[in-house]
Each structure stands twice: as C-alpha cells, then as structure tokens.
Design an enzyme around this catalytic site. Structure first.
Site, short mmCIF file in Angstrom:
data_model
loop_
_atom_site.label_atom_id
_atom_site.label_comp_id
_atom_site.label_asym_id
_atom_site.label_seq_id
_atom_site.Cartn_x
_atom_site.Cartn_y
_atom_site.Cartn_z
N GLY A 165 0.77 -1.22 0.00
CA GLY A 165 0.00 0.00 0.00
C GLY A 165 0.80 1.28 0.00
O GLY A 165 0.24 2.37 -0.05
N GLU A 218 4.59 -6.21 2.49
CA GLU A 218 4.66 -6.91 1.20
C GLU A 218 4.47 -5.88 0.08
O GLU A 218 3.38 -5.72 -0.46
CB GLU A 218 3.61 -8.02 1.13
CG GLU A 218 2.22 -7.60 1.56
CD GLU A 218 1.19 -8.72 1.44
OE1 GLU A 218 0.18 -8.51 0.75
OE2 GLU A 218 1.39 -9.77 2.06
N CYS A 219 5.53 -5.19 -0.24
CA CYS A 219 5.47 -4.09 -1.21
C CYS A 219 5.83 -4.59 -2.61
O CYS A 219 6.77 -5.38 -2.77
CB CYS A 219 6.43 -2.98 -0.81
SG CYS A 219 6.04 -2.22 0.79
N GLY A 220 5.12 -4.13 -3.60
CA GLY A 220 5.42 -4.46 -4.99
C GLY A 220 5.74 -3.21 -5.77
O GLY A 220 6.87 -2.94 -6.13
N ARG A 221 4.70 -2.40 -6.00
CA ARG A 221 4.84 -1.16 -6.75
C ARG A 221 5.97 -0.28 -6.19
O ARG A 221 6.78 0.27 -6.93
CB ARG A 221 3.51 -0.39 -6.69
CG ARG A 221 3.49 0.91 -7.45
CD ARG A 221 2.25 1.73 -7.10
NE ARG A 221 1.05 0.91 -7.00
CZ ARG A 221 0.29 0.60 -8.03
NH1 ARG A 221 0.60 1.05 -9.23
NH2 ARG A 221 -0.79 -0.15 -7.87
N CYS A 259 -7.10 -1.24 -31.85
CA CYS A 259 -8.35 -0.82 -32.49
C CYS A 259 -9.42 -0.55 -31.44
O CYS A 259 -10.51 -1.15 -31.45
CB CYS A 259 -8.82 -1.88 -33.48
SG CYS A 259 -7.66 -2.18 -34.82
N TYR A 311 3.35 -3.14 -12.48
CA TYR A 311 2.00 -3.20 -13.04
C TYR A 311 1.93 -2.61 -14.45
O TYR A 311 0.96 -1.94 -14.80
CB TYR A 311 0.99 -2.51 -12.11
CG TYR A 311 0.91 -3.19 -10.76
CD1 TYR A 311 0.37 -4.46 -10.65
CD2 TYR A 311 1.40 -2.57 -9.62
CE1 TYR A 311 0.30 -5.10 -9.41
CE2 TYR A 311 1.35 -3.21 -8.38
CZ TYR A 311 0.81 -4.46 -8.29
OH TYR A 311 0.76 -5.10 -7.08
#
Length: 406
Positions: free
Chosen positions: A240, A278-281, A356, A385
């Site tokens: 977060g 638990e960080c990702g970004r 398209c 992401y």
C-alpha cells in the site's frame, strides 16, 4: 531514501542515450521496457537496511515477476509474496528456500497443496472454507499449516487509490465474524494461526497516515491475541505504499515512515511480534521505463494525437488506473526518409497506441514543446503493473524488448 527528482532527470538522460544507441542498431520502430538493475538493487537494499529490526520487507511479485527482477531481489529482500501457485513456482525456480507469503482469494486445493509442498512460510487464509480445505490437505500429509488470518477491518481506514478493506470486497474475513472463526479453528488440528494479515489499501502517498494505520493494526492485533489466547508472532501490514504518478517529485516519504515505525509503532506492538510488509509497486516502479517510438501524428476533431509503437497491450497501467502517465520525450534527430516528417510544436497531445479501441490511451492533453514522428516517448515509473498486467497478445502485435541495464 527515494530517488530525488533531480536524480531521476539525470537517470532519464542516461536512459535516453541507451535508446539512441539501440535505435541506431535496428531497422524497425523502437519499443522496449528498460530496467535500471543497479538502482533497483541499491534502492531496495537501502530500504531493507533502514527498517527497524522488528520489521521485514517482502517483495510482492505481482507487480513485476520477470525472472531477472526476482533474481536481483532474492538476495536483498526478506522474502517474496505471491498470489498463485504459478507465482510460487516462479519464486522456487529462483530460490529453493527463500521465505514465501501466499495470499489472495479463491485458492484452489491444488494451490494450497502446492503451497505446502513448496514450503511456503505463511498462507493468508481468506475464509472459513479455505481454512477447512487447508486443514484437510495438511492432514493428508501429516503436517500443520501456518496461517495468518486475513481480516477485512471495519475501519475507518485512510483513503487510497484502491481499497481492499473497510468496505464490502472479496478480500479477507469480515471483522464481525472473527469470534466464530476463532471458535471454529479449535476444531482444525492441522492449522496453526500465527497472526493476522491486514492489507487494506493500495497506493497511499501519506507516510504519516500510514504510520498511524500500522499502529492501528498493532493495537487491534494485540487485543485479539489477548482475547483469543493467541501467540501473536506475525502481523502482515500489507503493502500500500504509494507511487505518485502525477507529481513525480512528491513521493511517499520513506524516512518519515521508518522514523514513525521506530518511534510510534514500536510502542503498540506486542513483544516478539514481527511486522511484515509486502510491497510491490513501491519497490520496482521507479527503476523501470517503457519506451515507444512515435509512428504518426494526426489531428482529429480539433485534438492532436500522437500514435506510438505499442500501447496499453504493453503498458496497461494508465488505462487501468485512468490516469495520464508521465513521460519524457527523447528526440531522435535522424530522419532517413525523403518524405516530410510530421511534427507538432507547442501543442497539447494525447498519446495513444496501435490498438483498435479508443481506450488505448497512455496520456491525455499533455503540453509539449515539440514532438516528431521518429522521436521516442519514455514513460517513467513503469517498472510495476505495466507489462505484468497487460493483454500482450491482443491484435498479435510484436512484444516490446526487455532491456536490463547494469
């Protein structure tokens, strides 16, 4: 602890040189993800070292699960957080023993069994049914599964880009159901509850507010541990921690956050408790870039469009979050053609891809001094992401190159 705005500009100049060099070596339009691996390792190591001893930093691989990224981080972070058996396997291909946290709703029996066989450290239990399934599977193997109960708290919780708790969602166990759940767990001999998981929100930019949130987690976890006679070993505070895509110079204040953990959160945590993040970004976003060459420039119903080699099938984050993603323009002066080179000066442009669909938009109404066909747009903070969540094969366009810079 975070990359400064000045430092980011210097880094962009270095990335631009790489793009120009690579473009000279190829014939077709340039399109690539570029990752500064040196910066990724240093930045992550600084954050791990600066955390208090009672905290551990896990990387949530859903943000970017490329093997090169995982191998770079495996010796730095305290472990990986996953949300599928496929992600468990990816981690185990990189390391046979690094700690793994396994979360996410709707885990299948195969996933729960795989988690046990791959020695996942902690499974985040999302429901009573999931606990029942896991207990039965662990019993077949004569094992005890260590779990954290994921709780959807009543709140109030801080506002953030995405909310997983404090309102009706598919995530976690309703806080009001906890007494019945704890009573039911007494009937599950192959389940060991080691604490709680509170991943309530995503992309919070307010560090002081996040300190208060972790304090709240500690208080309520301690109260529940005392009420239910639980030995509280772990509290997963989720991720977060936010990335500001609209004002790159105004990022989450990591130093303030760490100081708050050391001075405020420590007062509320139980003795012997380890807090997991638990960080990702927040770990990979700032060291990754998406570069796409300008293919065409056109004006339609009073609006200027810049069409790039790529689009949301490569980089889905902007359309997913419905924001205008920041970019820098990398001028490419060489123009080998005999025909006119389309260009715009002092214009507001909307950057779109080749799909398209009118939803294939990367940035809207951005003022630029100049842009030409053949120039390259370099999208910043694209290391999380981006490729991982994109619909790669829609229209069967070629994939971008992936470049890992040391």
């Amino acid at each position: 602890m975070s990359i400064t705005f000045t430092g980011q500009k210097q880094e962009i100049a270095r990335i631009a040189d790489v793009i120009r060099e690579r473009k000279q070596q190829q014939n077709g339009p340039f399109c690539a993800y570029l990752h500064n691996m040196t910066a990724l390792r240093k930045q992550t190591a600084d954050r791990v070292r600066s955390l208090p001893e009672f905290c551990k930093l896990f990387y949530a691989i859903k943000a970017n699960s490329e093997e090169t990224i995982l191998r770079a981080l495996a010796s730095i972070v305290n472990g990986f957080e996953v949300a599928s058996l496929g992600e468990v396997v990816k981690v185990r291909q990189v390391s046979p023993d690094i700690p793994i946290l396994f979360g996410g709703p709707g885990k299948t029996e195969a996933e729960l069994e795989g988690a046990l066989l791959h020695n996942v450290q902690l499974i985040h239990a999302e429901s009573v049914h999931e606990l029942n399934k896991l207990n039965a599977i662990a019993g077949r193997y004569g094992r005890t599964a260590s779990v954290l109960l994921r709780i959807n708290l009543k709140g109030p919780l801080p506002k953030a880009t995405l909310a997983m708790g404090g309102r009706p969602t598919q995530f976690g166990i309703d806080e009001s159901q906890l007494p019945q759940v704890m009573e039911h767990i007494k009937e599950l001999p192959h389940i060991r509850v080691e604490g709680f998981h509170f991943h309530s929100l995503s992309n919070n930019l307010d560090a002081a507010q996040h300190v208060q949130l972790v304090q709240y987690y500690c208080v309520i976890a301690r109260q529940w541990a005392e009420e239910y006679g639980l030995e509280l070993r772990y509290l997963n505070a989720g991720g977060g921690l936010g990335v500001n895509y609209s004002e790159l110079e105004q990022q989450f204040d990591w130093s303030l956050f760490v100081n708050g953990l050391e001075q405020e959160v420590v007062k509320e945590k139980s003795d012997g408790l380890t807090i997991l993040f638990e960080c990702g970004r927040y770990i990979t976003a700032s060291t990754g870039y998406y570069a796409a060459e300008v293919l065409d420039i056109k004006r339609n119903h009073g609006k200027s469009y810049v069409i790039v080699r790529g689009g949301t099938h490569h980089f889905r984050l902007p359309v997913s979050w419905q924001h205008s993603h920041p970019f820098e323009l990398v001028p490419i002066d060489d123009w080998p053609h005999s025909y006119e080179r389309p260009s715009l000066t002092q214009a507001a442009i909307t950057v779109v891809g080749q799909l398209c669909t009118p939803k294939d938009i990367l940035a809207q109404d951005v003022e630029v001094a100049q842009v030409r066909v053949g120039d390259v747009l370099l999208f910043e903070f694209a290391g999380a992401y981006g490729w991982a969540i994109s619909h790669h094969d829609f229209l069967s366009h070629p994939h971008p190159e992936h470049i890992y810079l040391e």
